[in-house]
Write a protein that holds these residues in place. Structure first.
Motif, PDB file in Angstrom:
ATOM      1  N   GLY A  78       0.825  -1.209   0.000  1.00 17.82           N
ATOM      2  CA  GLY A  78       0.000   0.000   0.000  1.00 17.82           C
ATOM      3  C   GLY A  78       0.855   1.251   0.000  1.00 17.82           C
ATOM      4  N   SER A  79       0.252   2.377  -0.384  1.00 21.03           N
ATOM      5  CA  SER A  79       1.019   3.609  -0.521  1.00 21.03           C
ATOM      6  C   SER A  79       1.622   4.033   0.814  1.00 21.03           C
ATOM      7  N   HIS A  80       1.017   3.595   1.930  1.00 20.62           N
ATOM      8  CA  HIS A  80       1.536   3.989   3.238  1.00 20.62           C
ATOM      9  C   HIS A  80       2.916   3.395   3.481  1.00 20.62           C
ATOM     10  N   ALA A  81       3.248   2.314   2.726  1.00 23.09           N
ATOM     11  CA  ALA A  81       4.516   1.631   2.968  1.00 23.09           C
ATOM     12  C   ALA A  81       5.643   2.201   2.111  1.00 23.09           C
ATOM     13  N   LEU A  82       5.346   3.187   1.267  1.00 26.02           N
ATOM     14  CA  LEU A  82       6.374   3.742   0.377  1.00 26.02           C
ATOM     15  C   LEU A  82       7.480   4.413   1.187  1.00 26.02           C
ATOM     16  N   LYS A  83       8.698   4.175   0.733  1.00 27.07           N
ATOM     17  CA  LYS A  83       9.849   4.766   1.421  1.00 27.07           C
ATOM     18  C   LYS A  83      10.016   6.219   1.004  1.00 27.07           C
ATOM     19  N   SER A  84      10.644   6.972   1.877  1.00 29.49           N
ATOM     20  CA  SER A  84      10.954   8.355   1.535  1.00 29.49           C
ATOM     21  C   SER A  84      12.193   8.374   0.644  1.00 29.49           C
ATOM     22  N   GLY A  85      12.442   9.531   0.010  1.00 33.49           N
ATOM     23  CA  GLY A  85      13.624   9.661  -0.841  1.00 33.49           C
ATOM     24  C   GLY A  85      14.903   9.372  -0.072  1.00 33.49           C
ATOM     25  N   GLU A  86      14.937   9.863   1.158  1.00 31.18           N
ATOM     26  CA  GLU A  86      16.137   9.662   1.974  1.00 31.18           C
ATOM     27  C   GLU A  86      16.341   8.181   2.289  1.00 31.18           C
ATOM     28  N   GLU A  87      15.234   7.485   2.565  1.00 34.92           N
ATOM     29  CA  GLU A  87      15.339   6.058   2.894  1.00 34.92           C
ATOM     30  C   GLU A  87      15.846   5.255   1.695  1.00 34.92           C
ATOM     31  N   VAL A  88      15.309   5.583   0.512  1.00 33.35           N
ATOM     32  CA  VAL A  88      15.747   4.878  -0.697  1.00 33.35           C
ATOM     33  C   VAL A  88      17.226   5.183  -0.955  1.00 33.35           C
ATOM     34  N   PHE A  89      17.567   6.443  -0.795  1.00 29.53           N
ATOM     35  CA  PHE A  89      18.966   6.834  -1.013  1.00 29.53           C
ATOM     36  C   PHE A  89      19.895   6.034  -0.099  1.00 29.53           C
ATOM     37  N   LYS A  90      19.532   5.981   1.179  1.00 28.57           N
ATOM     38  CA  LYS A  90      20.390   5.283   2.144  1.00 28.57           C
ATOM     39  C   LYS A  90      20.426   3.786   1.896  1.00 28.57           C
ATOM     40  N   ALA A  91      19.331   3.261   1.336  1.00 30.15           N
ATOM     41  CA  ALA A  91      19.271   1.817   1.105  1.00 30.15           C
ATOM     42  C   ALA A  91      20.013   1.424  -0.168  1.00 30.15           C
ATOM     43  N   GLN A  92      20.027   2.310  -1.161  1.00 30.58           N
ATOM     44  CA  GLN A  92      20.515   1.893  -2.471  1.00 30.58           C
ATOM     45  C   GLN A  92      21.504   2.869  -3.109  1.00 30.58           C
ATOM     46  N   CYS A  93      21.093   4.096  -3.240  1.00 29.52           N
ATOM     47  CA  CYS A  93      21.833   5.048  -4.080  1.00 29.52           C
ATOM     48  C   CYS A  93      23.159   5.456  -3.455  1.00 29.52           C
ATOM     49  N   THR A  94      23.206   5.442  -2.129  1.00 33.77           N
ATOM     50  CA  THR A  94      24.409   5.914  -1.440  1.00 33.77           C
ATOM     51  C   THR A  94      25.657   5.132  -1.852  1.00 33.77           C
ATOM     52  N   THR A  95      25.467   3.874  -2.236  1.00 34.17           N
ATOM     53  CA  THR A  95      26.595   3.018  -2.610  1.00 34.17           C
ATOM     54  C   THR A  95      27.514   3.727  -3.604  1.00 34.17           C
ATOM     55  N   CYS A  96      26.899   4.346  -4.621  1.00 36.95           N
ATOM     56  CA  CYS A  96      27.700   5.012  -5.639  1.00 36.95           C
ATOM     57  C   CYS A  96      27.703   6.522  -5.458  1.00 36.95           C
ATOM     58  N   HIS A  97      26.558   7.071  -5.054  1.00 37.58           N
ATOM     59  CA  HIS A  97      26.425   8.531  -5.101  1.00 37.58           C
ATOM     60  C   HIS A  97      27.042   9.238  -3.904  1.00 37.58           C
ATOM     61  N   SER A  98      27.368   8.540  -2.832  1.00 35.55           N
ATOM     62  CA  SER A  98      28.024   9.216  -1.712  1.00 35.55           C
ATOM     63  C   SER A  98      29.497   9.436  -2.011  1.00 35.55           C
ATOM     64  N   ALA A  99      30.153   8.444  -2.597  1.00 39.11           N
ATOM     65  CA  ALA A  99      31.590   8.541  -2.849  1.00 39.11           C
ATOM     66  C   ALA A  99      31.896   8.928  -4.292  1.00 39.11           C
ATOM     67  N   GLY A 100      30.869   8.939  -5.152  1.00 34.11           N
ATOM     68  CA  GLY A 100      31.106   9.246  -6.557  1.00 34.11           C
ATOM     69  C   GLY A 100      31.711   8.065  -7.294  1.00 34.11           C
ATOM     70  N   ARG A 150      11.218   9.961  -5.596  1.00 35.46           N
ATOM     71  CA  ARG A 150      11.559  10.677  -4.369  1.00 35.46           C
ATOM     72  C   ARG A 150      13.070  10.705  -4.157  1.00 35.46           C
ATOM     73  N   ALA A 151      13.729   9.583  -4.462  1.00 35.52           N
ATOM     74  CA  ALA A 151      15.180   9.519  -4.278  1.00 35.52           C
ATOM     75  C   ALA A 151      15.876  10.491  -5.235  1.00 35.52           C
ATOM     76  N   VAL A 152      15.358  10.576  -6.466  1.00 35.45           N
ATOM     77  CA  VAL A 152      15.934  11.516  -7.438  1.00 35.45           C
ATOM     78  C   VAL A 152      15.767  12.937  -6.925  1.00 35.45           C
ATOM     79  N   VAL A 153      14.569  13.252  -6.446  1.00 35.94           N
ATOM     80  CA  VAL A 153      14.306  14.596  -5.919  1.00 35.94           C
ATOM     81  C   VAL A 153      15.196  14.869  -4.708  1.00 35.94           C
ATOM     82  N   TYR A 154      15.343  13.881  -3.867  1.00 31.32           N
ATOM     83  CA  TYR A 154      16.163  14.044  -2.660  1.00 31.32           C
ATOM     84  C   TYR A 154      17.602  14.381  -3.029  1.00 31.32           C
ATOM     85  N   MET A 155      18.131  13.650  -3.990  1.00 26.01           N
ATOM     86  CA  MET A 155      19.525  13.879  -4.393  1.00 26.01           C
ATOM     87  C   MET A 155      19.679  15.187  -5.147  1.00 26.01           C
TER      88      MET A 155
END
Ligand code: HEC
Length: 180
Positions: A78-100, A150-155
């Motif tokens: 359900g939509s209530h379970a959707l992660k925030s941009g920050e949560e998605v970033f920390k779960a996935q995107c940070t791997t590459c996007h934190s260190a470049g 949301r993750a794109v917007v967050y970044m």
């Protein structure tokens, strides 16, 4: 003479109803054990009164809540379970996007993000969903489209953009009518 005959009978009369050790044992057992059963019975009666009075504690929903299984699976997400941009970033995107890593634009690096932000939110979202060069689709994750948005917007916003966060689909009924 008659006195002599009656003397032993009188002695027996003074000993009372307990005439041998077995009877004494029985008397002791009854004197101690029966009161214990009586007390236990009274305690049970009193506490059972408590249980019916505490109907909230023992209501069906309360009991079901206490005996429910530990694990639970929710299908459909359900939509209530959707992660925030920050949560998605920390779960996935940070791997590459934190260190470049692999030439990824770093989180918060306005200079690296500026030319990308100029292409617009839709283009960035498209890259994030489908992947771009070294970035795999969704950065290798498996998220809802709204979560990726949301993750794109967050970044992007952390690097100077002012994108608006995508809204979660309001209700299944609204989504169905949009399809028509
Ligand atoms: C495996 C490493 C990796 C992960 C994980 C990753 N990215 Fe990327 N990302 C990259 C690289 C590399 C680029 C630069 C691609 C290019 O322009 O060649 C990039 C670029 C981007 C861009 C800019 C795209 C454009 O069109 O310029 C966005 C937006 C983006 N990533 C979003 C995300 C989001 C959101 C996540 C998490 C869900 C994520 N990335 C996870 C490696 C990654």
């Amino acid at each position: 003479m008659s006195d002599n005959h009656h003397a032993p009978d009188d002695d027996e009369g003074h000993t009372g109803p307990i005439k041998n050790p077995r009877q004494l044992l029985l008397a002791v057992v009854f004197a101690f054990v029966i009161p214990i059963f009586v007390i236990v019975g009274i305690v049970q009666y009193v506490t059972s009164g408590d249980i019916s009075a505490n109907s909230e504690l023992y209501s069906e929903t309360a009991v079901m809540g206490r005996i429910q299984k530990v694990g639970r699976i929710e299908l459909g997400g359900g939509s209530h379970a959707l992660k925030s941009g920050e949560e998605v970033f920390k779960a996935q995107c940070t791997t590459c996007h934190s260190a470049g890593l692999l030439g990824a634009p770093k989180f918060g690096d306005a200079a690296a993000w500026a030319p990308r932000i100029k292409t617009g939110y839709e283009a960035l979202l498209n890259s994030a969903i489908k992947g771009k060069n070294a970035m795999t689709p969704q950065g290798g994750g498996a998220f809802d489209m709204v979560e990726i948005g949301r993750a794109v917007v967050y970044m992007a916003n952390a690097a100077g953009a002012k994108f608006e966060e995508p809204k979660a689909p309001a209700a299944p009924a609204a989504a169905a009518s949009a399809v028509k």
